[in-house]
Scaffold this active site. Structure first.
Site, short mmCIF file in Angstrom:
data_model
loop_
_atom_site.label_atom_id
_atom_site.label_comp_id
_atom_site.label_asym_id
_atom_site.label_seq_id
_atom_site.Cartn_x
_atom_site.Cartn_y
_atom_site.Cartn_z
N SER A 151 1.05 -1.28 -0.01
CA SER A 151 0.09 -0.17 -0.07
C SER A 151 0.83 1.26 0.00
O SER A 151 2.18 1.23 0.18
CB SER A 151 -1.04 -0.17 1.19
OG SER A 151 -0.27 -0.23 2.45
N LEU A 185 -8.30 -5.18 15.39
CA LEU A 185 -8.49 -6.02 14.51
C LEU A 185 -8.31 -5.17 13.09
O LEU A 185 -8.32 -4.19 12.91
CB LEU A 185 -10.31 -6.07 14.30
CG LEU A 185 -10.76 -6.69 13.12
CD1 LEU A 185 -10.32 -8.25 13.14
CD2 LEU A 185 -12.51 -6.59 12.94
N GLY A 190 -2.98 -8.63 4.55
CA GLY A 190 -1.91 -8.83 3.83
C GLY A 190 -0.93 -9.89 4.29
O GLY A 190 -1.43 -10.83 4.83
N GLY A 192 0.96 -9.40 7.00
CA GLY A 192 1.33 -9.20 8.29
C GLY A 192 2.18 -7.97 8.84
O GLY A 192 2.59 -8.14 9.77
N THR A 210 -7.63 -12.35 6.06
CA THR A 210 -7.32 -12.10 4.70
C THR A 210 -8.04 -13.20 3.87
O THR A 210 -8.60 -14.26 4.61
CB THR A 210 -5.82 -12.20 4.46
OG1 THR A 210 -5.46 -12.27 3.07
CG2 THR A 210 -5.22 -13.53 4.75
N GLU A 214 -1.97 -17.57 0.55
CA GLU A 214 -0.52 -17.35 0.66
C GLU A 214 -0.27 -16.15 1.56
O GLU A 214 0.71 -16.39 2.02
CB GLU A 214 -0.11 -16.97 -0.78
CG GLU A 214 0.02 -18.25 -1.94
CD GLU A 214 0.94 -19.15 -1.53
OE1 GLU A 214 2.31 -18.84 -1.12
OE2 GLU A 214 0.71 -20.37 -1.50
N CYS A 367 -0.73 2.65 -13.14
CA CYS A 367 -1.07 3.10 -11.61
C CYS A 367 -0.19 4.50 -11.14
O CYS A 367 -0.98 5.20 -10.67
CB CYS A 367 -1.03 2.05 -10.69
SG CYS A 367 -2.22 0.74 -10.85
#
Length: 396
Positions: A151, A185, A190, A192, A210, A214, A367
């Site tokens: 992100s 929470l 993602g 972690g 998640t 994976e 992007c």
């Protein structure tokens, strides 16, 4: 120096791929005129100009719009020295909205599909995990920094991707006013990175969820020994009460039809004196469709919210304590990801083909252009229930 070397590399690559003058394909007048509105030429000399190697590019673009344009790039039918600059120009000029003919009809069909169908219903929730997040942890480990943050970083006081992401994680924790012993929470955890950071530096207990197998596997490994649990589930299955809630880069997969249930669920999970931080990409104006290339190849069923849509969904549910936009920081984040991916490609290409490489390049650069043009925003909202005490003070 890195940027200069990258530019030299792209110039060398483009020179090697350039067709001879006899192979130059002139564009149809309608496409040439549209491109000119963005200051772009076909087979021109500017670094953002489109070098065409196969005249089928034009038909695919006129027929399928951005989907055909992107697929023809994946197939090696055109190249551009600075894709990010190209997309910034095209998006700043809203070129796709000006396409006519079959491409326009397909765009209308996409709008109908997104308005009639609930593309983010619970039975579809795992599709983006299977299509994107599960493609291979090796890709994301190579591209991302050591926190595995997928992100936008916060670059105000950073000169590296790693520092930008660490600053972002710490800012989130401070905005949430995390205290040792609290239960946090994380909706969409993602790999972690935030859970690990919050548990290590702020002494909280984290429950992350998640929809990617994976991500769950690697997040559990990375958070081993910490008070962190990572579960594979949809947000609509959540139960319990938490001191604080956070969601980073997940809301883009919720969809407008599900905003009420998403915020109602979050409201029920949050304690009365708690805080909820929502980190999401946004768009500058409400749109009823998505980019069909991104939908097919990167984030199936995704939908970016507008400020109008978010405000309507929050009305009567949460009190808005803070709304922070740092969308300009996504451009350097994406370009840093591209540099890391490109540098790691020699070690990755035995597993992924050239078409995947071009797809990923197109994804990251388009992007970057999206955020650079101003169409793309990056928002962090801090939300609470009405009447929460003490008074919230904004953090930057």
């Amino acid at each position: 120096m890195t940027k200069q070397l990258d530019t030299q590399h792209r110039q060398q690559h483009l020179t090697e791929e350039m067709p001879s003058q006899s192979q130059t394909y002139a564009p149809p007048a309608v496409l040439a005129e549209l491109a000119a509105q963005a200051g772009v030429s076909f087979n021109g000399e500017a670094p953002w100009d489109i070098q065409v190697f196969d005249e089928r590019v034009y038909r695919r673009t006129l027929t399928h719009g951005s989907l055909g344009f992107g697929e023809s790039y994946m197939d090696g039918q055109w190249e551009c020295m600075e894709l990010d600059a190209l997309f910034c120009r095209l998006m700043s000029a809203d070129i796709e909205k000006k396409l006519t003919g079959w491409a326009r009809l397909r765009l209308v069909a996409e709008i109908i599909r997104h308005n009639v169908c609930n593309l983010q219903a619970s039975h579809r929730a795992t599709q983006v995990g299977e299509k994107h997040y599960d493609i291979g942890n090796d890709i994301f480990e190579a591209m991302l920094d050591s926190t595995m943050s997928y992100s936008c970083g916060f670059w105000q006081h950073a000169d590296s991707l790693e520092q930008a992401q660490l600053n972002k994680l710490d800012m989130i924790c401070r905005k949430l006013e995390l205290k040792p012993g609290e239960k946090l929470l994380e909706i969409g955890c993602g790999w972690g990175g935030l859970a690990r950071f919050a548990a290590t530096h702020y002494g909280v207990e984290v429950h992350g969820i998640t929809i990617s197998k994976e991500q769950q596997r690697l997040a559990r490994e990375r958070c081993k020994g910490l008070p962190v649990t990572i579960d594979l589930m949809d947000y609509r299955q959540l139960q319990g009460q938490f001191d604080k809630l956070v969601s980073v880069g997940m809301f883009e997969h919720v969809g407008p039809k599900n905003y009420p249930i998403y915020f109602d669920t979050a409201f029920g999970l949050l304690k009365d004196d708690g805080l909820f931080l929502l980190h999401t990409i946004g768009i500058d104006q409400t749109s009823h469709n998505v980019d069909p290339w991104i939908d097919r190849y990167i984030f199936p069923n995704g939908k970016l919210p507008s400020a109008e849509q978010l405000s309507q969904a929050l009305n009567g549910r949460f009190v808005l304590q803070d709304w922070h936009n740092f969308g300009a920081d996504y451009d350097p984040t994406l370009m840093a990801w591209w540099q890391r991916f490109d540098q790691a490609w020699p070690q990755l290409k035995h597993k992924y083909d050239e078409r995947f490489y071009r797809m990923w390049k197109y994804y990251l650069h388009s992007c970057a252009g999206f955020f650079r043009s101003g169409q793309g925003q990056l928002w962090q909202l801090v939300l609470s229930k009405r009447g929460r005490q003490p008074i919230y003070r904004s953090i930057r």
